[in-house]
Write a protein that holds these residues in place. Structure first.
Motif, PDB file in Angstrom:
ATOM      1  N   VAL A  68       0.794  -1.195   0.158  1.00 33.87           N
ATOM      2  CA  VAL A  68      -0.059   0.087   0.049  1.00 33.87           C
ATOM      3  C   VAL A  68       0.722   1.331   0.165  1.00 33.87           C
ATOM      4  CG1 VAL A  68      -1.695   1.253   1.409  1.00 33.87           C
ATOM      5  CG2 VAL A  68      -1.849  -1.228   1.192  1.00 33.87           C
ATOM      6  N   PHE A  69       0.768   2.136  -0.813  1.00 36.30           N
ATOM      7  CA  PHE A  69       1.570   3.578  -1.118  1.00 36.30           C
ATOM      8  C   PHE A  69       0.642   4.623  -0.927  1.00 36.30           C
ATOM      9  CE2 PHE A  69       3.966   0.211  -3.502  1.00 36.30           C
ATOM     10  CZ  PHE A  69       5.100   0.276  -3.094  1.00 36.30           C
ATOM     11  N   GLU A  70       1.296   5.610  -0.537  1.00 33.94           N
ATOM     12  CA  GLU A  70       0.594   6.974  -0.606  1.00 33.94           C
ATOM     13  C   GLU A  70       1.367   7.800  -1.546  1.00 33.94           C
ATOM     14  OE1 GLU A  70      -0.386  10.565   2.548  1.00 33.94           O
ATOM     15  OE2 GLU A  70       0.950   8.939   3.382  1.00 33.94           O
ATOM     16  N   CYS A  71       0.463   8.329  -2.469  1.00 36.52           N
ATOM     17  CA  CYS A  71       0.854   9.325  -3.477  1.00 36.52           C
ATOM     18  C   CYS A  71       1.526  10.604  -2.717  1.00 36.52           C
ATOM     19  CB  CYS A  71      -0.360   9.761  -4.260  1.00 36.52           C
ATOM     20  SG  CYS A  71       0.300  10.703  -5.704  1.00 36.52           S
ATOM     21  N   LEU A  72       2.539  10.939  -3.445  1.00 39.69           N
ATOM     22  CA  LEU A  72       3.283  12.104  -2.744  1.00 39.69           C
ATOM     23  C   LEU A  72       2.556  13.440  -3.222  1.00 39.69           C
ATOM     24  CD1 LEU A  72       7.152  11.285  -3.007  1.00 39.69           C
ATOM     25  CD2 LEU A  72       5.634  11.072  -0.950  1.00 39.69           C
ATOM     26  N   GLU A  73       2.042  13.529  -4.239  1.00 39.60           N
ATOM     27  CA  GLU A  73       1.313  14.674  -4.967  1.00 39.60           C
ATOM     28  C   GLU A  73       0.048  14.964  -4.382  1.00 39.60           C
ATOM     29  OE1 GLU A  73       1.926  17.737  -7.475  1.00 39.60           O
ATOM     30  OE2 GLU A  73       3.439  16.144  -7.083  1.00 39.60           O
ATOM     31  N   CYS A  74      -0.910  13.704  -4.448  1.00 39.47           N
ATOM     32  CA  CYS A  74      -2.209  14.023  -4.020  1.00 39.47           C
ATOM     33  C   CYS A  74      -2.625  13.583  -2.716  1.00 39.47           C
ATOM     34  CB  CYS A  74      -3.128  13.573  -5.161  1.00 39.47           C
ATOM     35  SG  CYS A  74      -3.433  11.811  -5.210  1.00 39.47           S
ATOM     36  N   GLY A  75      -1.734  12.442  -2.243  1.00 36.33           N
ATOM     37  CA  GLY A  75      -1.847  12.082  -0.794  1.00 36.33           C
ATOM     38  C   GLY A  75      -3.144  10.933  -0.630  1.00 36.33           C
ATOM     39  N   VAL A  76      -3.390  10.386  -1.815  1.00 35.47           N
ATOM     40  CA  VAL A  76      -4.252   9.011  -1.916  1.00 35.47           C
ATOM     41  C   VAL A  76      -3.515   7.869  -1.718  1.00 35.47           C
ATOM     42  CG1 VAL A  76      -4.137   8.675  -4.342  1.00 35.47           C
ATOM     43  CG2 VAL A  76      -6.211   8.179  -3.225  1.00 35.47           C
ATOM     44  N   HIS A  77      -4.200   7.005  -1.028  1.00 31.26           N
ATOM     45  CA  HIS A  77      -3.420   5.734  -0.774  1.00 31.26           C
ATOM     46  C   HIS A  77      -3.881   4.748  -2.020  1.00 31.26           C
ATOM     47  CE1 HIS A  77      -2.921   7.272   3.452  1.00 31.26           C
ATOM     48  NE2 HIS A  77      -2.278   6.286   3.186  1.00 31.26           N
ATOM     49  N   TYR A  78      -3.101   3.987  -2.449  1.00 29.59           N
ATOM     50  CA  TYR A  78      -3.463   3.280  -3.567  1.00 29.59           C
ATOM     51  C   TYR A  78      -2.710   1.929  -3.557  1.00 29.59           C
ATOM     52  CZ  TYR A  78       1.062   4.674  -5.567  1.00 29.59           C
ATOM     53  OH  TYR A  78       2.483   5.107  -5.762  1.00 29.59           O
ATOM     54  N   LEU A  79      -3.349   1.009  -4.176  1.00 27.78           N
ATOM     55  CA  LEU A  79      -2.690  -0.536  -4.147  1.00 27.78           C
ATOM     56  C   LEU A  79      -2.138  -0.790  -5.746  1.00 27.78           C
ATOM     57  CD1 LEU A  79      -5.338  -2.446  -2.521  1.00 27.78           C
ATOM     58  CD2 LEU A  79      -3.080  -2.218  -1.617  1.00 27.78           C
ATOM     59  N   PRO A  80      -0.830  -0.677  -6.062  1.00 31.43           N
ATOM     60  CA  PRO A  80      -0.677  -1.053  -7.381  1.00 31.43           C
ATOM     61  C   PRO A  80      -0.664  -2.518  -7.346  1.00 31.43           C
ATOM     62  CG  PRO A  80       1.402  -0.736  -5.881  1.00 31.43           C
ATOM     63  CD  PRO A  80       0.065  -0.322  -5.196  1.00 31.43           C
ATOM     64  N   PRO A  81      -0.479  -3.048  -8.848  1.00 33.09           N
ATOM     65  CA  PRO A  81      -0.373  -4.477  -9.185  1.00 33.09           C
ATOM     66  C   PRO A  81       0.691  -5.228  -8.243  1.00 33.09           C
ATOM     67  CG  PRO A  81      -0.517  -3.384 -10.976  1.00 33.09           C
ATOM     68  CD  PRO A  81      -0.207  -2.296 -10.043  1.00 33.09           C
ATOM     69  N   GLU A  82       0.766  -6.596  -7.980  1.00 34.45           N
ATOM     70  CA  GLU A  82       1.590  -7.410  -7.266  1.00 34.45           C
ATOM     71  C   GLU A  82       2.813  -7.282  -7.916  1.00 34.45           C
ATOM     72  OE1 GLU A  82       0.672 -10.952  -5.618  1.00 34.45           O
ATOM     73  OE2 GLU A  82      -1.703 -10.326  -5.383  1.00 34.45           O
ATOM     74  N   GLY A  83       2.921  -7.151  -9.112  1.00 33.92           N
ATOM     75  CA  GLY A  83       4.534  -7.199 -10.161  1.00 33.92           C
ATOM     76  C   GLY A  83       4.869  -5.767 -10.107  1.00 33.92           C
ATOM     77  N   MET A  84       4.030  -4.767  -9.556  1.00 34.69           N
ATOM     78  CA  MET A  84       4.548  -3.506  -9.880  1.00 34.69           C
ATOM     79  C   MET A  84       4.750  -2.864 -10.918  1.00 34.69           C
ATOM     80  SD  MET A  84       4.704  -1.755  -6.822  1.00 34.69           S
ATOM     81  CE  MET A  84       5.573  -0.513  -7.049  1.00 34.69           C
ATOM     82  N   ALA A  85       3.565  -3.291 -12.110  1.00 38.23           N
ATOM     83  CA  ALA A  85       3.733  -3.307 -13.574  1.00 38.23           C
ATOM     84  C   ALA A  85       2.375  -3.133 -13.811  1.00 38.23           C
ATOM     85  CB  ALA A  85       4.514  -4.099 -14.203  1.00 38.23           C
ATOM     86  N   TYR A  86       2.137  -1.992 -14.495  1.00 41.57           N
ATOM     87  CA  TYR A  86       0.854  -2.034 -15.500  1.00 41.57           C
ATOM     88  C   TYR A  86       1.034  -2.324 -16.806  1.00 41.57           C
ATOM     89  CZ  TYR A  86      -0.608   1.016 -11.642  1.00 41.57           C
ATOM     90  OH  TYR A  86      -0.882   1.464 -10.248  1.00 41.57           O
ATOM     91  N   SER A  87      -0.108  -2.659 -17.725  1.00 43.14           N
ATOM     92  CA  SER A  87      -0.089  -2.857 -19.087  1.00 43.14           C
ATOM     93  C   SER A  87       0.633  -1.859 -19.881  1.00 43.14           C
ATOM     94  CB  SER A  87      -1.598  -3.101 -19.440  1.00 43.14           C
ATOM     95  OG  SER A  87      -2.106  -2.016 -19.564  1.00 43.14           O
ATOM     96  N   ASP A  88       0.689  -0.657 -19.220  1.00 39.53           N
ATOM     97  CA  ASP A  88       1.333   0.367 -20.279  1.00 39.53           C
ATOM     98  C   ASP A  88       2.618   0.787 -19.657  1.00 39.53           C
ATOM     99  OD1 ASP A  88       0.061   1.680 -17.976  1.00 39.53           O
ATOM    100  OD2 ASP A  88      -0.263   3.558 -19.264  1.00 39.53           O
ATOM    101  N   GLY A  89       3.457   0.085 -18.585  1.00 43.49           N
ATOM    102  CA  GLY A  89       4.433   0.426 -17.997  1.00 43.49           C
ATOM    103  C   GLY A  89       4.659  -0.049 -16.715  1.00 43.49           C
TER     104      GLY A  89
END
Length: 100
Positions: A4-25
């Motif tokens: 679980v990460f917190e965005c440094l820009e907007c402060g929202v908490h988010y869950l990236p994919p387990e492999g830390m990779a999206y389909s576009d990067g």
């Protein structure tokens, strides 16, 4: 379990994919998907030091958690009966023994 990460820009908490990779990067440990897209459009690179700190903090937080199945296997360390208090030992029977 996922980081679980917190965005440094907007402060929202988010869950990236387990492999830390999206389909576009790759997923960013510093910015959420919206802010990451904005920063890419503006040409602002991801701060490497902040990314390393964010990943280390997420890994430490994940390692500190106890899996639910392991928590269920822990022995019950509660006492089998309540502790004797001073009041519990001073009933009518103890008063009779002190009088005689």
């Amino acid at each position: 379990m996922r980081y679980v990460f917190e965005c440094l820009e907007c402060g929202v908490h988010y869950l990236p994919p387990e492999g830390m990779a999206y389909s576009d990067g790759p997923a960013s440990p510093v910015w959420c998907t919206l802010c990451q897209g904005l920063m890419c459009e503006r040409g602002i690179p991801e701060p490497a030091a902040a990314a390393a700190v964010a990943l280390a903090a997420a890994k430490a937080n994940l390692a500190a958690r106890i899996p639910p199945d392991e928590e269920a296997r822990r022995p019950d360390v509660r006492p089998s009966r309540p502790a004797h208090t001073r009041r519990a030992r001073s009933g009518p029977s103890s008063a009779r023994s002190k009088l005689g």
